[in-house]
Motif scaffolding. Structure first.
Motif, mmCIF file in Angstrom:
data_model
loop_
_atom_site.group_PDB
_atom_site.id
_atom_site.type_symbol
_atom_site.label_atom_id
_atom_site.label_comp_id
_atom_site.label_asym_id
_atom_site.label_seq_id
_atom_site.Cartn_x
_atom_site.Cartn_y
_atom_site.Cartn_z
ATOM 1 N N SER A 12 -26.591 50.692 -39.262
ATOM 2 C CA SER A 12 -27.663 51.034 -40.199
ATOM 3 C C SER A 12 -27.347 52.378 -40.843
ATOM 4 C CB SER A 12 -29.013 51.106 -39.489
ATOM 5 O OG SER A 12 -29.398 49.842 -38.982
ATOM 6 N N ASP A 22 -29.022 47.730 -42.937
ATOM 7 C CA ASP A 22 -30.036 47.488 -41.920
ATOM 8 C C ASP A 22 -29.491 46.549 -40.843
ATOM 9 O OD1 ASP A 22 -32.372 47.185 -40.482
ATOM 10 O OD2 ASP A 22 -33.357 45.900 -41.955
ATOM 11 N N ASN A 23 -28.999 47.148 -39.748
ATOM 12 C CA ASN A 23 -28.455 46.361 -38.635
ATOM 13 C C ASN A 23 -27.364 45.405 -39.133
ATOM 14 O OD1 ASN A 23 -28.433 45.804 -35.853
ATOM 15 N ND2 ASN A 23 -29.693 43.973 -36.142
ATOM 16 N N PHE A 24 -26.428 45.971 -39.844
ATOM 17 C CA PHE A 24 -25.389 45.218 -40.565
ATOM 18 C C PHE A 24 -24.202 44.922 -39.651
ATOM 19 C CE2 PHE A 24 -21.457 45.448 -43.124
ATOM 20 C CZ PHE A 24 -21.691 44.451 -44.052
ATOM 21 N N LYS A 226 -28.339 43.575 -45.604
ATOM 22 C CA LYS A 226 -27.792 42.578 -44.688
ATOM 23 C C LYS A 226 -26.888 41.593 -45.431
ATOM 24 C CE LYS A 226 -31.844 42.577 -41.589
ATOM 25 N NZ LYS A 226 -31.168 43.110 -40.402
ATOM 26 N N GLN A 228 -26.331 38.172 -46.694
ATOM 27 C CA GLN A 228 -27.226 37.060 -47.016
ATOM 28 C C GLN A 228 -26.480 35.746 -47.215
ATOM 29 O OE1 GLN A 228 -30.405 37.525 -46.841
ATOM 30 N NE2 GLN A 228 -30.647 39.733 -47.028
#
Length: 260
Positions: A12, A22-24, A226, A228
């Motif tokens: 992140s 974000d929490n990648f 993130k 996708q």
């Protein structure tokens, strides 16, 4: 599947109140050509800088060839060397092409100036630039400056294999170039992947449709911090992901907001 060369786990990153990643999660494997795409301002270039060790994540972990990185690149040497080609080439205006391409060798090796000149000439020939050693960046076109930055990124140190690039990071390598100049750069990216003395693994950020289609083995679509969507170039036209459909058709209607 073999161990990834590079892995981002739960990473992140925020700038002020803006959450960019974000929490990648991301894995990069030896020999692959990975292209990261998505709308502007979604953190694609941030990912490159995290991989390069120029930024540190707020939370999460980065592994380089299985070894957890601690801090930034200047804090501890990675087990492999990662080269980066910046969007604006980032050449030193006061240095000649030869001095720019050989900068790492001039600074970190004990090679003679004659030997460095030979190595620089070899790299310039690899990127299709001969006879420009003594020119300055201001004397070159945009496409030529990009190629000089490629030559600098793949420069190897025969005295220290640890300095030889295992992975190249490309930040918008065809931005601002006309279609013909873009094709030259796209071909060069692929050529360097398969040429002895080049670099077999790369990660690229780009918005250019032709660049995505001609340089990617695997595509990762980044949106809202993130991944996708992930797929191959051949899956672009058949994907029913609304983000992918909107991005590649340029539609104003879809989940990606229109800015401006």
């Amino acid at each position: 599947m073999s161990e990834p060369l590079i892995e981002l786990k739960g990473v992140s990153k925020s700038f002020g109140s803006k959450v960019v990643l974000d929490n990648f999660d991301l894995k990069i494997y030896k020999g692959e050509a990975l292209v990261i795409i998505g709308p502007s301002g979604t953190g694609k270039s941030t990912i490159l800088r995290l991989i390069a060790g120029l930024l540190a994540p707020d939370t999460g972990e980065i592994y380089i060839q299985g070894q957890k990185r601690q801090g930034l690149i200047e804090d501890a040497q990675d087990p492999i060397f990662i080269g980066m080609v910046f969007q604006q080439a980032a050449l030193f205006d006061s240095l000649t092409v030869e001095e720019n391409v050989g900068f790492m060798l001039f600074e970190r090796s004990r090679l003679s100036r004659r030997k460095i000149r030979e190595l620089v000439t070899q790299k310039l020939e690899m990127v299709g630039l001969s006879g420009v050693n003594q020119r300055y960046p201001a004397e070159l076109s945009g496409g030529m400056r990009k190629r000089v930055s490629f030559a600098r990124a793949i420069m190897a140190n025969p005295d220290n294999p640890q300095d030889n690039p295992e992975v190249l990071l490309y930040d918008e390598p065809t931005a601002g170039l006309d279609p013909i100049a873009s094709t030259v750069i796209e071909d060069l990216v692929r050529d360097l992947q398969h040429t002895d003395g080049g670099c077999g693994t790369y990660v690229m950020v780009t918005h250019q449709d032709s660049t995505i289609r001609r340089t990617a083995d695997r595509i990762v679509f980044l949106f809202q911090g993130k991944v996708q969507w992930e797929g191959q170039v051949s899956e672009i036209e058949t994907s029913d992901n609304p983000l992918v459909r909107q991005f590649f058709t340029g539609s104003l209607i879809g989940p990606i907001p229109v800015i401006g």
